[in-house]
Design an enzyme around this catalytic site. Structure first.
Site, mmCIF file in Angstrom:
data_model
loop_
_atom_site.group_PDB
_atom_site.id
_atom_site.type_symbol
_atom_site.label_atom_id
_atom_site.label_comp_id
_atom_site.label_asym_id
_atom_site.label_seq_id
_atom_site.Cartn_x
_atom_site.Cartn_y
_atom_site.Cartn_z
ATOM 1 N N HIS A 135 -9.753 -4.621 -1.198
ATOM 2 C CA HIS A 135 -8.312 -4.438 -0.972
ATOM 3 C C HIS A 135 -8.008 -4.912 0.455
ATOM 4 O O HIS A 135 -8.877 -4.835 1.336
ATOM 5 C CB HIS A 135 -8.024 -2.939 -1.107
ATOM 6 C CG HIS A 135 -6.582 -2.551 -1.099
ATOM 7 N ND1 HIS A 135 -5.848 -2.460 0.061
ATOM 8 C CD2 HIS A 135 -5.735 -2.198 -2.100
ATOM 9 C CE1 HIS A 135 -4.617 -2.062 -0.229
ATOM 10 N NE2 HIS A 135 -4.518 -1.907 -1.530
ATOM 11 N N ASP A 212 -15.225 2.281 0.530
ATOM 12 C CA ASP A 212 -13.799 2.490 0.261
ATOM 13 C C ASP A 212 -13.690 3.159 -1.110
ATOM 14 O O ASP A 212 -13.846 2.519 -2.145
ATOM 15 C CB ASP A 212 -13.072 1.132 0.276
ATOM 16 C CG ASP A 212 -11.631 1.241 -0.190
ATOM 17 O OD1 ASP A 212 -11.210 2.345 -0.603
ATOM 18 O OD2 ASP A 212 -10.923 0.212 -0.145
ATOM 19 N N LYS A 238 -3.988 9.228 -4.705
ATOM 20 C CA LYS A 238 -4.648 8.653 -5.889
ATOM 21 C C LYS A 238 -5.504 9.705 -6.589
ATOM 22 O O LYS A 238 -6.176 9.424 -7.566
ATOM 23 C CB LYS A 238 -5.503 7.453 -5.470
ATOM 24 C CG LYS A 238 -4.643 6.312 -4.908
ATOM 25 C CD LYS A 238 -5.428 5.066 -4.715
ATOM 26 C CE LYS A 238 -4.775 4.075 -3.792
ATOM 27 N NZ LYS A 238 -3.721 3.273 -4.407
ATOM 28 N N CYS A 376 -2.780 -6.371 -3.654
ATOM 29 C CA CYS A 376 -3.358 -6.351 -2.290
ATOM 30 C C CYS A 376 -4.800 -6.860 -2.296
ATOM 31 O O CYS A 376 -5.648 -6.359 -1.541
ATOM 32 C CB CYS A 376 -3.300 -4.961 -1.671
ATOM 33 S SG CYS A 376 -1.631 -4.389 -1.401
HETATM 34 N N1 PLP Z 1 -8.548 0.429 -1.157
HETATM 35 C C1 PLP Z 1 -8.365 0.387 -2.481
HETATM 36 C C2 PLP Z 1 -9.508 -0.008 -3.371
HETATM 37 C C3 PLP Z 1 -7.128 0.701 -3.028
HETATM 38 O O1 PLP Z 1 -6.952 0.651 -4.355
HETATM 39 C C4 PLP Z 1 -6.073 1.069 -2.164
HETATM 40 C C5 PLP Z 1 -4.726 1.319 -2.710
HETATM 41 O O2 PLP Z 1 -4.363 0.862 -3.772
HETATM 42 C C6 PLP Z 1 -6.314 1.130 -0.795
HETATM 43 C C7 PLP Z 1 -7.563 0.800 -0.327
HETATM 44 C C8 PLP Z 1 -5.245 1.551 0.157
HETATM 45 O O3 PLP Z 1 -4.895 2.897 -0.070
HETATM 46 P P1 PLP Z 1 -3.667 3.554 0.699
HETATM 47 O O4 PLP Z 1 -2.521 2.620 0.536
HETATM 48 O O5 PLP Z 1 -3.480 4.856 0.012
HETATM 49 O O6 PLP Z 1 -4.077 3.703 2.128
#
Ligand code: PLP
Length: 418
Positions: A135, A212, A238, A376
């Site tokens: 991401h 992550d 989430k 993203c």
């Molecule tokens: N990493 C992964 C794999 C994600 O799916 C997401 C959000 O969709 C994030 C990081 C970023 O999360 P947040 O926007 O809650 O900080």
């Protein structure tokens, strides 16, 4: 409570989905006249009533600042906040609740590690390894650090199924490698990465690793001691909790050596104009008034999930994934992007000659919420040579009849555009 949960083919699971659905008030909503079918759980999950009520209760009867007051309300708020930390410790089996740092979410947790640990250890010419399926939250902070330090990002490639090439990862590690940061479950592909193996390989080369867990935490049981990861990060929203709260787990020996990320109240032991000394962990990394209601809500969400059982959730979602994969694969114009052997309940797909945004728009008229776009993960979209995908991501309150509905919806989309 073993019940039948499906319209068509009945499945025995330990999840009572009809009763669970009643815990989530939003699932009774209508969208454009149709019952809501919420399949955008990888973006954010819905909140059970207990979480909403607990946050209300906090603001109605317990609101106060934490850690600084001797009065009763402050003590109640502090206890509630610290109790949430204990629940997170239990959820991920951390050795000590001091290893749990509250942040705004996954993004802030990764930025904290990149800015604090990363800046401390990465020097000119060093290398940081991430993967092509990250991401943007697990790319950009490392890119900023690499630019600042004149270091280099190295990228683990994947095969056409969307599985990391572990042999290639091993080849990337060398004496210049200072850090590895890899996603547990891909938000775009659903791939469950073999993180235990990746952690062990990193450690064999003496390199610390961050996982992550933004998607990992909601689909699988996580035991940070068993994994032996150095950092594990995730977002409350989430995990059926509120937005604006998240977690950085870090091994205490690392967190103790790291400089603070932000300065302010609560993170200090003493301040003079000549010198400031810092508080112990976790406070050292929690400058300023935290998101107390968010932490309390997240604690309640974790309690709710633990009661249902993460393994029960994983088993049910896996059943849904299998069903959805079969049903969607039978549509000949549809191609699934991400066909790893180990997958969580996330299905990205494209339709011949139809833009994913058009798919999303038509499905919305049926009350079906999916996400469309690059999720993203732009480098990953380039790898698969698609500008975007449509993504249905399933949670334990979804049903097979909802999967049937999206399948019918997709057939409608194909009819409209062809
Ligand atoms: N990493 C992964 C794999 C994600 O799916 C997401 C959000 O969709 C994030 C990081 C970023 O999360 P947040 O926007 O809650 O900080």
């Amino acid at each position: 409570m073993s019940v039948e949960v499906n319209t068509k083919e009945s499945v025995k699971t330990s999840i009572d989905v009809e009763s669970i659905r009643r815990d989530f008030p939003i699932l009774e909503s209508k969208i454009k006249g149709n019952p809501l079918i919420y399949l955008d759980n990888a973006a954010t999950t819905q909140k059970p009533k207990v979480v909403i009520e607990r946050m209300n209760e906090y603001y109605f009867a317990q609101n106060s600042n934490v850690h600084r007051g001797v009065h009763t309300l402050s003590e109640i708020a502090t206890n509630a906040y610290e109790d949430a930390r204990e629940k997170i410790k239990t959820l991920i089996n951390a050795a000590d609740s001091k290893e749990i740092i509250f942040t705004r979410g996954t993004t802030e947790s990764i930025n904290l590690v990149a800015n604090s640990y990363g800046r401390m250890v990465v020097k000119e010419g060093d290398e940081i390894i991430i993967s092509i399926m990250e991401h943007h939250s697990n790319i950009v902070p490392w890119q900023i650090l690499a630019e600042e330090k004149k270091a280099k990002l190295r990228i683990i490639p994947i095969n056409d199924n969307g599985e990391l090439l572990i042999d290639e990862f091993e080849k990337l590690l060398n004496e210049k490698t200072k850090f590895v940061s890899v996603v547990h479950i891909s938000n775009s592909l659903g791939t469950i990465n073999p993180i235990k193996k990746i952690i062990d390989i990193s450690h064999n080369h003496g390199v610390p690793i961050l996982i992550d867990g933004a998607q990992g935490i909601m689909h699988t049981a996580v035991d940070v001691q068993e994994l032996d990861c150095d950092f594990y990060v995730f977002s409350g929203h989430k995990l059926y909790g509120p937005t604006g709260i998240g977690v950085l787990y870090g091994k205490s020996n690392l967190l103790n050596t790291m400089p603070p990320y932000q300065g302010g109240g609560d993170m200090i032991r003493s301040v003079t104009f000549e010198k400031t000394t810092y508080n112990d962990i976790p406070n050292k990394f929690e400058a300023g008034t935290p998101n107390i209601a968010g932490a309390v809500g997240l604690g309640t969400a974790i309690g709710y999930i633990l009661k249902i059982g993460i393994n029960n959730i994983a088993e049910y979602e896996n059943e849904l994934l299998k069903y959805a994969t079969d049903v969607l694969s039978s549509i000949k114009e549809l191609k699934i992007i991400g066909t790893a052997k180990e997958k969580a309940s996330i299905i990205s797909f494209v339709l011949e000659n139809i833009h994913p945004h058009d798919i999303g728009t038509v499905l919305d008229y049926e009350g079906i919420a999916i996400r469309t776009g690059h999720h993203c993960t732009q480098p990953l979209m380039h790898r698969f040579n698609v500008p975007a995908t449509a993504r249905a991501s399933l949670a334990f309150y979804n049903t097979k009849s909802e999967i049937d509905a999206i399948s019918e919806g997709i057939k409608k989309v194909i009819k409209v555009f062809n």
